[in-house]
Design a protein around this motif. Structure first.
Motif, PDB file in Angstrom:
ATOM      1  N   VAL A  63      57.286 -22.185  40.183  1.00  0.00           N
ATOM      2  CA  VAL A  63      56.610 -21.908  38.912  1.00  0.00           C
ATOM      3  C   VAL A  63      56.450 -23.158  38.064  1.00  0.00           C
ATOM      4  N   ARG A  64      57.457 -24.014  38.038  1.00  0.00           N
ATOM      5  CA  ARG A  64      57.418 -25.141  37.099  1.00  0.00           C
ATOM      6  C   ARG A  64      56.263 -26.086  37.378  1.00  0.00           C
ATOM      7  N   ALA A  65      55.863 -26.197  38.638  1.00  0.00           N
ATOM      8  CA  ALA A  65      54.726 -27.050  38.979  1.00  0.00           C
ATOM      9  C   ALA A  65      53.420 -26.502  38.421  1.00  0.00           C
ATOM     10  N   LEU A  66      53.356 -25.197  38.214  1.00  0.00           N
ATOM     11  CA  LEU A  66      52.145 -24.565  37.695  1.00  0.00           C
ATOM     12  C   LEU A  66      52.182 -24.423  36.185  1.00  0.00           C
ATOM     13  N   SER A  67      53.376 -24.248  35.633  1.00  0.00           N
ATOM     14  CA  SER A  67      53.502 -23.995  34.204  1.00  0.00           C
ATOM     15  C   SER A  67      54.826 -24.560  33.706  1.00  0.00           C
TER      16      SER A  67
END
Length: 243
Positions: free
Chosen positions: A185-189
């Motif tokens: 998730v962190r790579a996207l948001s």
């Protein structure tokens, strides 16, 4: 109708052959504005409300840790992974089978899906009368957006930090999934939000919860189960089994 809460009961009050509903949640980040136990809160509410519509059904304590590896880069997230979750589901079912009748796992976290499919497929092959279903919201956003924010504004408004709510990646979940599974998730948001909380309201959350409860009760009542152990709506019977 009364919902019977297993954790509050004494053993002589628990009947043999009871229908048991098990909330399955997670402890994972839900953006800067929602608590880490959001999925568990929602699954528990769906189970509680569903049990109130089904005679002699029992609410089991929730499974509060799930397979949340995609959220691992956010502090506060606690994931036990697929293998450990599968073992928990398998052993819980074998234990329930000593006194319960049907068992339904009600899942509030999408990351648990693969585990539940695998575990319940195995358990049904062993002869256990179990199934699982999801707290689904057709058309809802993916994570910590308007859908979950509305649900929490209805269920636990004092725990929602609206002043910290921000939009994240707003693409539909099918578009997000390839990158989500590969990079997390962190790579996207960077905020952990997949969606946009703007416009969320307690009233929308109430309607969403009502729809989840109606769908869950309808699926349990029909008891139409697919090959992965999932309960489906009565109208979708092709390839399903009843028992």
């Amino acid at each position: 109708m009364t919902a019977y809460v297993l954790a509050d009961a004494v053993w002589p009050a628990v009947p043999s052959g009871a229908l048991v509903l098990v909330p399955v949640g997670s402890t994972e980040q839900h953006g800067p504005h929602l608590p880490l136990d959001t999925d568990t809160v929602v699954a528990r509410a769906v189970v509680q409300r569903t049990a109130e519509t089904l005679p002699e059904s029992w609410v089991a304590p929730p499974i509060t840790y799930g397979a949340s590896g995609e959220h691992a880069h956010f502090p506060g997230t606690v994931s036990i992974g697929h293998e450990a979750l599968r073992a928990v589901v398998v052993e819980l079912t074998r234990s329930f089978s000593l006194w319960a009748g049907r068992v339904v796992f009600v899942n509030g976290h999408g990351g648990n899906t693969t585990t539940l499919d695998t575990a319940l497929g195995q358990l049904r092959a062993e002869g256990h009368d179990i199934a699982w279903t999801a707290c689904e919201t057709p058309g809802g956003d993916a994570h910590a957006g308007r859908t979950e924010t509305s649900l929490m504004l209805h269920l636990a408004p004092d725990r929602v930090r609206l002043d910290a709510a921000v939009a994240g990646d707003t693409r539909p979940l099918p578009d997000l999934l390839p990158d989500l599974m590969t990079h997390g998730v962190r790579a996207l948001s960077p905020t952990g939000v997949l969606g946009d909380p703007a416009g969320a309201s307690a009233e929308e959350g109430r309607r969403t919860l009502d729809a989840m409860v109606s769908a869950t009760a309808r699926r349990i009542g029909a008891w139409t189960v697919d090959g992965r152990g999932r309960l489906v709506d009565p109208a979708r019977r092709s390839g399903m089994v009843r028992r």
